[in-house]
Structure formats: C-alpha cells, structure tokens
Scaffold this motif. Structure first.
Motif, PDB file in Angstrom:
ATOM      1  N   ARG A  76     -12.523   1.687  -2.938  1.00 42.64           N
ATOM      2  CA  ARG A  76     -12.920   2.853  -2.162  1.00 42.64           C
ATOM      3  C   ARG A  76     -14.429   3.001  -2.234  1.00 42.64           C
ATOM      4  O   ARG A  76     -15.023   2.884  -3.296  1.00 42.64           O
ATOM      5  CB  ARG A  76     -12.231   4.093  -2.697  1.00 42.64           C
ATOM      6  CG  ARG A  76     -10.736   4.057  -2.483  1.00 42.64           C
ATOM      7  CD  ARG A  76     -10.076   5.336  -2.930  1.00 42.64           C
ATOM      8  NE  ARG A  76     -10.791   6.546  -2.590  1.00 42.64           N
ATOM      9  CZ  ARG A  76     -10.721   7.184  -1.419  1.00 42.64           C
ATOM     10  NH1 ARG A  76      -9.983   6.687  -0.460  1.00 42.64           N
ATOM     11  NH2 ARG A  76     -11.384   8.301  -1.211  1.00 42.64           N
ATOM     12  N   PRO A  81     -11.337  12.739  -1.522  1.00 42.14           N
ATOM     13  CA  PRO A  81     -10.050  12.629  -2.218  1.00 42.14           C
ATOM     14  C   PRO A  81      -9.137  11.637  -1.495  1.00 42.14           C
ATOM     15  O   PRO A  81      -9.167  11.527  -0.270  1.00 42.14           O
ATOM     16  CB  PRO A  81      -9.477  14.042  -2.166  1.00 42.14           C
ATOM     17  CG  PRO A  81     -10.292  14.801  -1.195  1.00 42.14           C
ATOM     18  CD  PRO A  81     -11.583  14.073  -1.015  1.00 42.14           C
ATOM     19  N   THR A  82      -8.340  10.931  -2.276  1.00 42.02           N
ATOM     20  CA  THR A  82      -7.452   9.930  -1.690  1.00 42.02           C
ATOM     21  C   THR A  82      -6.301  10.612  -0.975  1.00 42.02           C
ATOM     22  O   THR A  82      -5.800  11.650  -1.417  1.00 42.02           O
ATOM     23  CB  THR A  82      -6.899   8.983  -2.767  1.00 42.02           C
ATOM     24  OG1 THR A  82      -6.206   9.769  -3.729  1.00 42.02           O
ATOM     25  CG2 THR A  82      -7.986   8.187  -3.419  1.00 42.02           C
ATOM     26  N   ARG A  83      -5.914  10.011   0.121  1.00 44.84           N
ATOM     27  CA  ARG A  83      -4.789  10.484   0.909  1.00 44.84           C
ATOM     28  C   ARG A  83      -3.555   9.717   0.478  1.00 44.84           C
ATOM     29  O   ARG A  83      -3.605   8.495   0.342  1.00 44.84           O
ATOM     30  CB  ARG A  83      -5.048  10.161   2.376  1.00 44.84           C
ATOM     31  CG  ARG A  83      -5.008  11.278   3.294  1.00 44.84           C
ATOM     32  CD  ARG A  83      -5.356  10.858   4.694  1.00 44.84           C
ATOM     33  NE  ARG A  83      -5.051   9.454   4.967  1.00 44.84           N
ATOM     34  CZ  ARG A  83      -4.792   8.973   6.162  1.00 44.84           C
ATOM     35  NH1 ARG A  83      -4.798   9.743   7.189  1.00 44.84           N
ATOM     36  NH2 ARG A  83      -4.540   7.705   6.336  1.00 44.84           N
ATOM     37  N   LEU A  84      -2.450  10.378   0.306  1.00 43.51           N
ATOM     38  CA  LEU A  84      -1.217   9.684  -0.028  1.00 43.51           C
ATOM     39  C   LEU A  84      -0.547   9.242   1.262  1.00 43.51           C
ATOM     40  O   LEU A  84      -0.183  10.070   2.096  1.00 43.51           O
ATOM     41  CB  LEU A  84      -0.283  10.606  -0.819  1.00 43.51           C
ATOM     42  CG  LEU A  84      -0.776  10.999  -2.204  1.00 43.51           C
ATOM     43  CD1 LEU A  84       0.198  11.978  -2.843  1.00 43.51           C
ATOM     44  CD2 LEU A  84      -0.945   9.771  -3.074  1.00 43.51           C
ATOM     45  N   VAL A  85      -0.445   7.942   1.439  1.00 45.19           N
ATOM     46  CA  VAL A  85       0.206   7.394   2.617  1.00 45.19           C
ATOM     47  C   VAL A  85       1.258   6.395   2.158  1.00 45.19           C
ATOM     48  O   VAL A  85       1.077   5.717   1.149  1.00 45.19           O
ATOM     49  CB  VAL A  85      -0.794   6.698   3.577  1.00 45.19           C
ATOM     50  CG1 VAL A  85      -1.743   7.701   4.180  1.00 45.19           C
ATOM     51  CG2 VAL A  85      -1.556   5.619   2.868  1.00 45.19           C
TER      52      VAL A  85
END
Length: 158
Positions: A76, A81-85
C-alpha cells in the motif's frame, strides 16, 4: 469442427475451439453466452496489436473473472484506511484466446475449460457482472438525467 459466429449454430456447452466470427466482439458475446450457461463470469484481459500504422488488433484474451492473482500481497502506498473487499481472484486458468487470421476472420485458437473454483447455481447466473446489461431505455434515462444535472448546475451557477 469449425462453426460460424451465430450463437444458435454453435454448441456453446463445450469447447469453442475453431469457432470463427467477423469481429472479436462477436466471439466475446459467444463466450459470454457460454459462461452464463455454465455459471461463471468473464472479462476481457489481454490484447496484442500489430506494429503497423493504425495498430490493428491481432489477438485477444477473454478470461474467467476469477483469473489472475489476488491483491493481498500488494504494498500500500497511501495512508488511507484499508477497505475490506472480498477476494474474488483465485488464479483460475479458464480462458479463450482469439486471433485474427490472414483473411481478417477472428478464430478461437485456444479454450481452457477447467476452473479451480466452484461455479454458480443456475438461479444465480443472471447476477454475474458480465451478464448485466443496460438496455436502451435505461441508457436514455441515464443520459437525460446527466444532461439535466449538468444544465441545472450550469444555470444555477450563473
């Protein structure tokens, strides 16, 4: 066996090897019908062009939507903030390679049928991304809405 491009003339339940059409888009539509019937989604992947003026297309790859590596190992670069996919890639090898021959006819050169993931049940086939389409009525409505919004923002700004 070599088939023409009309979907009604082609047995799309098995291998598409040898099927030919006038354009790569017609072969994409045939592969899309094949994928809908069997229960997976497809996407366009690779494209090779000639080193000639105008760079005409020579070869295309249409692949299962699960083809390719998943992005878990990517670094990254942003601090967002990281997206949960959900992970949708499983390195599936199912694909079709189409190539234009010397006569300008597109032919299916290779067809890998084997998937490394489960296929969807028939009642869910219409939910695949490649099966969804926007008809002319929806397209016209979307264009009208976009024009109205643009005119509204332009007129309210003056």
């Amino acid at each position: 066996m070599v088939h023409n491009c009309h979907v009604a003339d082609v047995d799309i339940s098995g291998s598409l090897l040898g099927v030919f059409a006038k354009t790569s888009e017609e072969l994409y539509k045939i592969y899309k019908k094949h994928s809908q019937m069997l229960g997976f989604s497809i996407r366009r992947n690779g494209l090779r062009r000639a080193d000639l003026p105008g760079r005409p297309e020579l070869e295309r790859y249409f692949v299962c939507s699960c083809a390719g590596p998943h992005a878990n190992g990517k670094k990254r670069t942003s601090s967002a903030p990281t997206r949960l996919v959900p992970v949708t890639r499983s390195e599936c090898k199912a694909r079709v390679r189409v190539r234009v021959n010397g006569d300008g006819v597109w032919v299916v050169q290779a067809h890998v049928l084997e998937h490394n993931h489960s296929l969807t049940p028939p009642q869910w086939h219409n939910n695949h991304r490649s099966a969804r389409q926007i008809n002319h009525a929806k397209s016209d409505l979307m264009e009208a809405m976009a024009r109205t919004f643009i005119q509204y923002t332009i007129s309210s700004a003056s």
